[in-house]
Every structure is written in structure tokens, then in C-alpha cells.
Design an enzyme around this catalytic site. Structure first.
Site, PDB file in Angstrom:
ATOM      1  N   HIS A 140       0.787  -1.290  -0.076  1.00  0.00           N
ATOM      2  CA  HIS A 140       0.084   0.180   0.159  1.00  0.00           C
ATOM      3  C   HIS A 140       0.664   1.213   0.034  1.00  0.00           C
ATOM      4  CE1 HIS A 140      -0.263   0.269   4.615  1.00  0.00           C
ATOM      5  NE2 HIS A 140       0.984   0.057   4.201  1.00  0.00           N
ATOM      6  N   HIS A 141       2.168   1.153  -0.108  1.00  0.00           N
ATOM      7  CA  HIS A 141       2.805   2.408  -0.070  1.00  0.00           C
ATOM      8  C   HIS A 141       3.269   2.676  -1.745  1.00  0.00           C
ATOM      9  CE1 HIS A 141       3.282   2.599   4.095  1.00  0.00           C
ATOM     10  NE2 HIS A 141       3.814   1.572   4.215  1.00  0.00           N
ATOM     11  N   CYS A 142       3.031   1.789  -2.423  1.00  0.00           N
ATOM     12  CA  CYS A 142       3.342   2.223  -3.832  1.00  0.00           C
ATOM     13  C   CYS A 142       2.235   2.713  -4.624  1.00  0.00           C
ATOM     14  CB  CYS A 142       3.880   0.735  -4.469  1.00  0.00           C
ATOM     15  SG  CYS A 142       4.515   0.918  -6.221  1.00  0.00           S
TER      16      CYS A 142
END
Ligand SMILES: [Zn+2]
Length: 328
Positions: A143-145
Site C-alpha cells: 500500500h505504499h506504492c
């Protein structure tokens, strides 16, 4: 909570469960992976425990094929995919500085290829959830990309890919998606990708005092709970219950993407929260029971969780969901 031998009535014989896994998920880096706090074989450990506790075998699981460049291009920019050919860039994303000195060919095979399998697993799980009412990918949740930038051990935007593909391929069944992101960190990747997209509702509950503190991405969150360091079960579960109800009052989704990071567990060096194993099991039960009672399919991705204990807690939680009749 373990329930060895109690699950005869749930035994799956000759029928698959919508749990997605591949032996290609594991990051193997000639021992280098041990320098990273991430349990590089979390999916494999859960697979083994689930086989033992639910009396499953390899044939009980769905297996994805590796994502192709064309599939990745559906969300990622050409420039971003090109940047992964530079070991220095991948080292920053994976947070392993030594990777910068490793030939890129080796990084592709040992790290990026397993990540492409896990991202493919998320997409497959999304499709399965529509048919079964639920699905779990034993990996993914990066979920950080976002489309143009990786980070925080997330090289591919599997959540955005899953959602975009469902909107494209199932336009009559999936028009509105809710992301319930309960990883300890803010989900800035999907938040950047779905900024101002009315069809995607984001509920994010995270520690506001750790990575990534992305204030631009925050604008996309429609229900936010910012937690303090060392938050414990009571407050956490009360906030979850309240916000699940609030989110559902504001938005009725056709599908829920549940990012179920276990880095909320007490002692996790990166999440910095203090949720017990029982708290995580109750959290997962709350999410599944809330949406399944309304007939809304749930696809669960494992996301972060850096303790060796994570695999056991996740297994116990899946077994509990099954015992509660929430994975039928
Ligand atoms: Zn996390």
C-alpha cells in the site's frame, strides 16, 4: 487460539478454497533477506500452518501466474517500471541499502519476481472474492506504492491494480469499492492513485507517528483514524467498530479490499502499536462479519507484519474466521 483436529466438519476435499498462494512468493536473496526485518517467507509459513490446521493440501489453494509488463502498465508509468532496472532505486524501495551493489538481473529474479507473483495473487483474489464472497491472498498489500513511485518495501501497486482491473473486467458487478486499510502505516500508495475518485472510498486507521506521514495522500482518506504510539486493543477495536459503521453509512460498496497488516502487533519495531494477537483476531472477525452480513465480498491482503510471530497469528485468525462461519 489453535484448533488442531477440531475442523473435520470444515474439511475441504477435492474443492478449492479462495486462498491464493504460490511458492514463488518467497524472497530469496542468498541470505541477504535475513538483514531485513520483513519475514520474507511469511506466506510460505502460513501456507504450511493452514495445511496442518485445516487439513488442506497444495490443491486446495489457487495459484497465480506472474504479472506481465503489459499488466503492470495498466497502472504503472513507463518511467517507473524503467526505474526498477536500477539497483539503487530498488534498494531504496526495499530499504536494504546493500541491494544497491547487487546486479539488477539478480534483483529482478530474487526480489521483484516474487513481488510480481504476490501482486498477481492480489488480482486473482479480487476476482475470486466476487464469486466466493471472500478471498485471501497470502501476500500482497503493497500500500505504499502508487503508479509512479514505490517505497516502504512496496515495488508494485497491487491494490490499485486489483481495483482498476475489477472496474474494467466486472463493470456491472463492481462499481464502488471500499478500501479498509488496517496496516499500522498510512496507505499512501492507493491514496495517491485514487485521489478524487468517487467510486473508491478509503478508510485508513494507522499510527500517525511513523512512516510515511504523507500529507498530500491523506486528502484521499474519507474516514481516517490516526492512532498514537502503543495504542492498545480496547481503544483500537472501539474505533474500528465506530468507523466501520460510519463508512458504511456514507458509502455502500460492491466489494471491500481489506489490507490486514499485522504490524499492529505489540513489539513490532516498525508499527509501534500494542495490539495483542487476540486483538488482531477480533479485528479480522469484525471486518469479515460486518461486510459478509451485508453480502459484500471481502478480499483480504496480508500487507505488513514484521514479527516472526505474525504467520502464527494470521493462521489463527483465518482458522477462527472459518470456525465462525465467515469463510463459507
Ligand atoms: Zn505497515
Amino acid at each position: 487460539m489453535r484448533a488442531k483436529g477440531l475442523l473435520k466438519e470444515y474439511e475441504v476435499v477435492g474443492r478449492k478454497l479462495p486462498i491464493v498462494f504460490s511458492r514463488n512468493y518467497a524472497v530469496r536473496f542468498g541470505g541477504l533477506e535475513r538483514l531485513h526485518p520483513f519475514d520474507a517467507a511469511k506466506g510460505k509459513h502460513i501456507h504450511k500452518l493452514l495445511c496442518a490446521q485445516l487439513q488442506l493440501d497444495d490443491g486446495s489453494f489457487y495459484e497465480p501466474t506472474e504479472l506481465t509488463k503489459d499488466q503492470l502498465r495498466r497502472i504503472h508509468t513507463r518511467e517507473y517500471l524503467k526505474s526498477l532496472r536500477w539497483s539503487m532505486n530498488v534498494a531504496c524501495i526495499a530499504e536494504v541499502p546493500l541491494m544497491a551493489f547487487v546486479p539488477n538481473r539478480y534483483i529482478q529474479r530474487s526480489y521483484l519476481r516474487p513481488m510480481r507473483f504476490q501482486a498477481a495473487g492480489s488480482i486473482l483474489a479480487g476476482k475470486l472474492a466476487l464469486d466466493y464472497g471472500w478471498a485471501i491472498n497470502l501476500g500482497g498489500g503493497f500500500h505504499h506504492c502508487c503508479s509512479y513511485r514505490g517505497g516502504g518495501f512496496c515495488p508494485y501497486a497491487d491494490i490499485s491494480l486489483l481495483i482498476v482491473r475489477l472496474f474494467e473486467q466486472e463493470p456491472f458487478r463492481v462499481r464502488r469499492i471500499m478500501i479498509v486499510d488496517l496496516d499500522a502505516h498510512q496507505g499512501n500508495g492507493h491514496e495517491r492513485d485514487f485521489n478524487n475518485v468517487a467510486a473508491v472510498y478509503i478508510f485508513d486507521m494507522y499510527n500517525a507517528f511513523v512512516y510515511p506521514r504523507d500529507h498530500v495522500a491523506k486528502e484521499s482518506i474519507r474516514c481516517a483514524v490516526e492512532l498514537r504510539n502503543y495504542t492498545e486493543d480496547g481503544f483500537y477495536l472501539r474505533q474500528l467498530k465506530r468507523c466501520l459503521m460510519q463508512s458504511l453509512a456514507e458509502f455502500r460498496p460492491d466489494m471491500v479490499v481489506y489490507n490486514a497488516g499485522t504490524d499492529v502487533l505489540e513489539g513490532d519495531p516498525l508499527g509501534n502499536l500494542a495490539i495483542s494477537a487476540e486483538g488482531v483476531i477480533e479485528r479480522d472477525r469484525l471486518v469479515f462479519s460486518t461486510f459478509r452480513a451485508l453480502g459484500i465480498p471481502v478480499v483480504m491482503l496480508l500487507s505488513g507484519g514484521y514479527l516472526k510471530a505474525s504467520a502464527g497469528v494470521i493462521t489463527d485468525s483465518i482458522v477462527n474466521l472459518r470456525l465462525q462461519g465467515l469463510l463459507n
